[in-house]
Design a protein around this motif. Structure first.
Motif, PDB file in Angstrom:
ATOM      1  N   THR A 170      -0.776 -10.233  -1.173  1.00 42.29           N
ATOM      2  CA  THR A 170      -0.505  -8.945  -0.408  1.00 42.29           C
ATOM      3  C   THR A 170      -0.216  -7.449  -1.468  1.00 42.29           C
ATOM      4  O   THR A 170       0.125  -6.079  -1.268  1.00 42.29           O
ATOM      5  CB  THR A 170      -0.057  -8.360   0.948  1.00 42.29           C
ATOM      6  OG1 THR A 170       1.614  -8.803   0.085  1.00 42.29           O
ATOM      7  CG2 THR A 170      -0.637  -8.547   1.549  1.00 42.29           C
TER       8      THR A 170
ATOM      9  N   SER B 218       4.669  -3.383   1.867  1.00 42.07           N
ATOM     10  CA  SER B 218       2.271  -3.539   0.974  1.00 42.07           C
ATOM     11  C   SER B 218       2.150  -2.261   1.907  1.00 42.07           C
ATOM     12  O   SER B 218       1.422  -1.709   2.519  1.00 42.07           O
ATOM     13  CB  SER B 218       1.585  -4.883   1.807  1.00 42.07           C
ATOM     14  OG  SER B 218       1.481  -4.807   3.292  1.00 42.07           O
ATOM     15  N   TYR B 219       0.610  -2.432   0.996  1.00 39.82           N
ATOM     16  CA  TYR B 219       0.268  -0.947   0.821  1.00 39.82           C
ATOM     17  C   TYR B 219      -0.996  -1.193   2.333  1.00 39.82           C
ATOM     18  O   TYR B 219      -1.330  -0.456   3.295  1.00 39.82           O
ATOM     19  CB  TYR B 219      -0.875  -1.014  -0.156  1.00 39.82           C
ATOM     20  CG  TYR B 219      -1.563   0.414  -0.208  1.00 39.82           C
ATOM     21  CD1 TYR B 219      -0.949   1.977  -0.376  1.00 39.82           C
ATOM     22  CD2 TYR B 219      -3.001   0.230   0.311  1.00 39.82           C
ATOM     23  CE1 TYR B 219      -2.684   2.832  -0.252  1.00 39.82           C
ATOM     24  CE2 TYR B 219      -3.899   1.738   0.506  1.00 39.82           C
ATOM     25  CZ  TYR B 219      -3.271   2.821   0.238  1.00 39.82           C
ATOM     26  OH  TYR B 219      -4.587   4.025   0.485  1.00 39.82           O
TER      27      TYR B 219
ATOM     28  N   CYS C 154       5.178  -0.042 -11.856  1.00 42.56           N
ATOM     29  CA  CYS C 154       4.683  -1.408 -12.259  1.00 42.56           C
ATOM     30  C   CYS C 154       3.806  -2.231 -13.336  1.00 42.56           C
ATOM     31  O   CYS C 154       4.795  -2.775 -13.531  1.00 42.56           O
ATOM     32  CB  CYS C 154       3.518  -1.791 -10.752  1.00 42.56           C
ATOM     33  SG  CYS C 154       3.590  -1.533  -9.443  1.00 42.56           S
TER      34      CYS C 154
ATOM     35  N   SER D 234       6.786  -6.567  -1.640  1.00 46.82           N
ATOM     36  CA  SER D 234       6.548  -4.730  -1.493  1.00 46.82           C
ATOM     37  C   SER D 234       7.204  -4.483  -0.014  1.00 46.82           C
ATOM     38  O   SER D 234       7.261  -5.234   0.418  1.00 46.82           O
ATOM     39  CB  SER D 234       5.164  -4.790  -0.900  1.00 46.82           C
ATOM     40  OG  SER D 234       3.924  -5.976  -2.101  1.00 46.82           O
TER      41      SER D 234
ATOM     42  N   ASP E 140       8.463  -3.576  -5.156  1.00 46.58           N
ATOM     43  CA  ASP E 140       7.568  -2.776  -4.833  1.00 46.58           C
ATOM     44  C   ASP E 140       7.631  -2.020  -3.878  1.00 46.58           C
ATOM     45  O   ASP E 140       6.895  -2.459  -3.151  1.00 46.58           O
ATOM     46  CB  ASP E 140       6.324  -3.182  -5.134  1.00 46.58           C
ATOM     47  CG  ASP E 140       4.814  -1.890  -4.904  1.00 46.58           C
ATOM     48  OD1 ASP E 140       5.295  -0.973  -5.784  1.00 46.58           O
ATOM     49  OD2 ASP E 140       3.690  -2.171  -5.095  1.00 46.58           O
TER      50      ASP E 140
ATOM     51  N   HIS F 252       0.471  -5.157  -4.562  1.00 45.04           N
ATOM     52  CA  HIS F 252      -0.637  -3.901  -5.436  1.00 45.04           C
ATOM     53  C   HIS F 252      -1.743  -4.126  -6.063  1.00 45.04           C
ATOM     54  O   HIS F 252      -0.847  -5.248  -7.409  1.00 45.04           O
ATOM     55  CB  HIS F 252       0.201  -2.753  -5.383  1.00 45.04           C
ATOM     56  CG  HIS F 252      -0.182  -1.682  -5.175  1.00 45.04           C
ATOM     57  ND1 HIS F 252      -1.530  -1.490  -6.593  1.00 45.04           N
ATOM     58  CD2 HIS F 252      -0.725  -0.255  -4.596  1.00 45.04           C
ATOM     59  CE1 HIS F 252      -2.086   0.075  -6.265  1.00 45.04           C
ATOM     60  NE2 HIS F 252      -1.844   0.179  -5.177  1.00 45.04           N
TER      61      HIS F 252
ATOM     62  N   CYS G 139       7.021   2.277  -3.924  1.00 50.38           N
ATOM     63  CA  CYS G 139       6.167   2.799  -4.333  1.00 50.38           C
ATOM     64  C   CYS G 139       5.666   3.571  -2.888  1.00 50.38           C
ATOM     65  O   CYS G 139       6.204   4.705  -3.372  1.00 50.38           O
ATOM     66  CB  CYS G 139       5.042   2.559  -5.668  1.00 50.38           C
ATOM     67  SG  CYS G 139       5.658   2.135  -7.366  1.00 50.38           S
TER      68      CYS G 139
ATOM     69  N   THR H 163       1.208   2.788 -10.607  1.00 53.69           N
ATOM     70  CA  THR H 163       0.691   1.446 -11.299  1.00 53.69           C
ATOM     71  C   THR H 163       2.324   2.144 -12.993  1.00 53.69           C
ATOM     72  O   THR H 163       1.947   0.976 -13.124  1.00 53.69           O
ATOM     73  CB  THR H 163      -0.579   2.338 -11.744  1.00 53.69           C
ATOM     74  OG1 THR H 163      -1.448   1.916 -10.233  1.00 53.69           O
ATOM     75  CG2 THR H 163      -1.147   1.569 -12.688  1.00 53.69           C
TER      76      THR H 163
END
Length: 468
Positions: free
Chosen positions: A111, A161-162, A90, A158, A187, A113, A189, A87
């Protein structure tokens, strides 16, 4: 000291397990013996050092530069900063891009985060949310390109994407951003540390780092698939000029000139040292072996889900994350989650959003290699139990009442009544089974659900036991 640690161990006994692969969200377990002890010892060696001033604690500067260099090797170069987590990485990417634009916006796939919505809230950047493909759940490059305007300061994709574990088409989106002179953040992560190893194992993972023209920043968390203790992430920028926007300096007071590379000022050296020790100990070949184990586990679970009557995997996942949906309304996935927990497995419910139906999220790690059949057996048993119990039904009148509520006009007392009705009132403790609670929350519009859960959070965080 022994009594204090015993009390802490007793408190921890009520938590979800962080090892063994039984908690399929929030935690990442390598399954390697001795790694926790190494990380704890390294943390203790540096926990009292302060990364606020690298000239006072040059060891921490060395540790951070080494971690950034390793991340850069995986992702195609760049310069970077170590942060407290994905977080913060980002947030800093948005802050660096925001600059002095008077009415900035950033273009996000739906989508992306939630951290980007937090950044929008904190930094006054308007989120322009673009729907994703309703079947693949990947960002739509043409729609993303069309959403860019003269006020856009950042475009986001992403990797993955999570919610669904799919990679957005980074190259196409980056090209659209570059054509308008706009920064592009990836992203990564979750995927940034493991997907490059998947590529080395023969998986056709498209480039998503700085090898892609137009990508200007990438985030990657070390406390995910680098298997470091929380919380350590890296934010990489293509060059130092791009990074400068999230640095901060202030000499406008009589004390020392405050210089910050992240949102934090004081930063313990403990997480840096623990991450440095873990990354050095595992090494490149070690991470390749861990990726191989993780890939085998993901493939086996995904294959096995197809044999569980009533379950299906959403989209075509590219990474280590799976989203499991129900094929019929004969049973309720919230009940499946409860049944899984009773069998010793935590899976994370994800509410329906746009074309994505209610589903169960699984984060698969190296520790799940060898436990795949146990997970699949528990899933099959849980689905059977949920089917026998029948779906959870919310009274239509209650659902209509909830849908009509305006969270902006409700009082604290009214929210307390709603929480109590939803099973979230009183002591703030959660009920043993959450299916009925989640069904009520699912009936609430997103804004009301956010407010209800924030009010519930407030009941959890209140003064505990004083030591005086």
């Amino acid at each position: 000291m022994t009594d204090v640690l015993a009390e802490l161990r007793a408190l921890r006994a009520g938590d979800l397990p962080t090892h063994g692969g039984h908690t399929l969200a929030y935690v990442y377990d390598s399954g390697l013996a001795g790694l926790d002890e190494l990380a704890a010892s390294a943390h203790a060696l540096a926990s009292s050092a302060n990364a606020l001033d690298p000239t006072a604690f040059p060891s921490l500067l060395r540790l951070e530069n080494d971690l950034v260099a390793t991340a850069a090797d995986l992702l195609g170069g760049g310069v970077g900063s170590v942060t407290s987590g994905g977080t913060e990485s980002c947030l800093l990417a948005v802050l660096a891009a925001r600059g002095d634009a008077p009415e900035p916006n950033m273009v996000l796939p739906s989508t992306a985060h939630a951290a980007f919505h937090k950044a929008a809230h904190l930094f006054g950047v308007r989120p322009v949310v673009v729907p994703v493909d309703p079947v693949t759940f990947r960002a739509d490059p043409a729609a993303m390109a069309a959403a860019i305007d003269d006020s856009t300061v950042l475009v986001v994709a992403s990797a993955p994407s999570y919610a669904h574990g799919v990679l957005d088409p980074v190259a196409e989106i980056a090209a659209a951003a570059a054509a308008r002179g706009v920064r592009m953040h990836v992203d990564a992560c979750i995927g940034g540390w493991v997907l490059p190893y998947f590529r080395r194992l023969g998986v056709p993972v498209p480039e998503f780092g700085f090898a892609v023209e137009g990508v200007t920043s990438v985030s990657v968390d070390l406390h995910k698939y680098a298997y470091c203790p929380k919380g350590v992430s890296v934010l990489l920028h293509r060059d130092a000029d791009l990074r400068r926007g999230h640095y901060f300096a202030s000499a406008r007071w009589p004390g020392y000139t405050m210089l910050n590379t992240t949102l934090q000022s004081t930063r313990s050296g403990g997480p840096l040292a623990a991450a440095w020790a873990v990354v050095r100990q595992i090494g490149d070949e070690g991470y390749l072996r861990l990726a191989e184990r993780t890939l085998a586990a993901v493939r086996r679970i995904r294959e096995g889900v197809a044999a569980v009557d009533g379950l299906r995997v959403l989209g075509e996942p590219d990474s280590t994350l799976l989203a499991l949906a129900a094929d019929s309304e004969e049973f309720d996935l919230f009940t499946v989650a409860d049944e899984m927990r009773e069998r010793g497995w935590y899976v994370q419910p994800q509410f329906a959003h746009e074309s994505s139906p209610l589903n169960l999220h699984l984060t698969v790690t190296a520790a799940n290699h060898g436990t795949e059949n146990e997970i699949l057996t528990a899933l099959a048993e849980s689905v059977a139990a949920a089917r026998a119990a029948g779906p959870v039904r919310v009274d239509p009148d209650v659902a209509a009442f909830i849908a009509a509520l305006d969270p902006g006009t409700l009082t604290g007392e009214q929210f307390a009544g709603l929480l109590s009705a939803a099973g979230l009132g009183g002591s703030g403790a959660l009920p043993a089974r959450m299916a009925e609670v989640n069904a009520l929350l699912a009936a609430a519009p997103p804004a009301l659900r956010e407010r209800l859960l924030l009010e519930f959070l407030g009941t959890l965080y209140r003064p505990g036991k004083s030591f005086t």
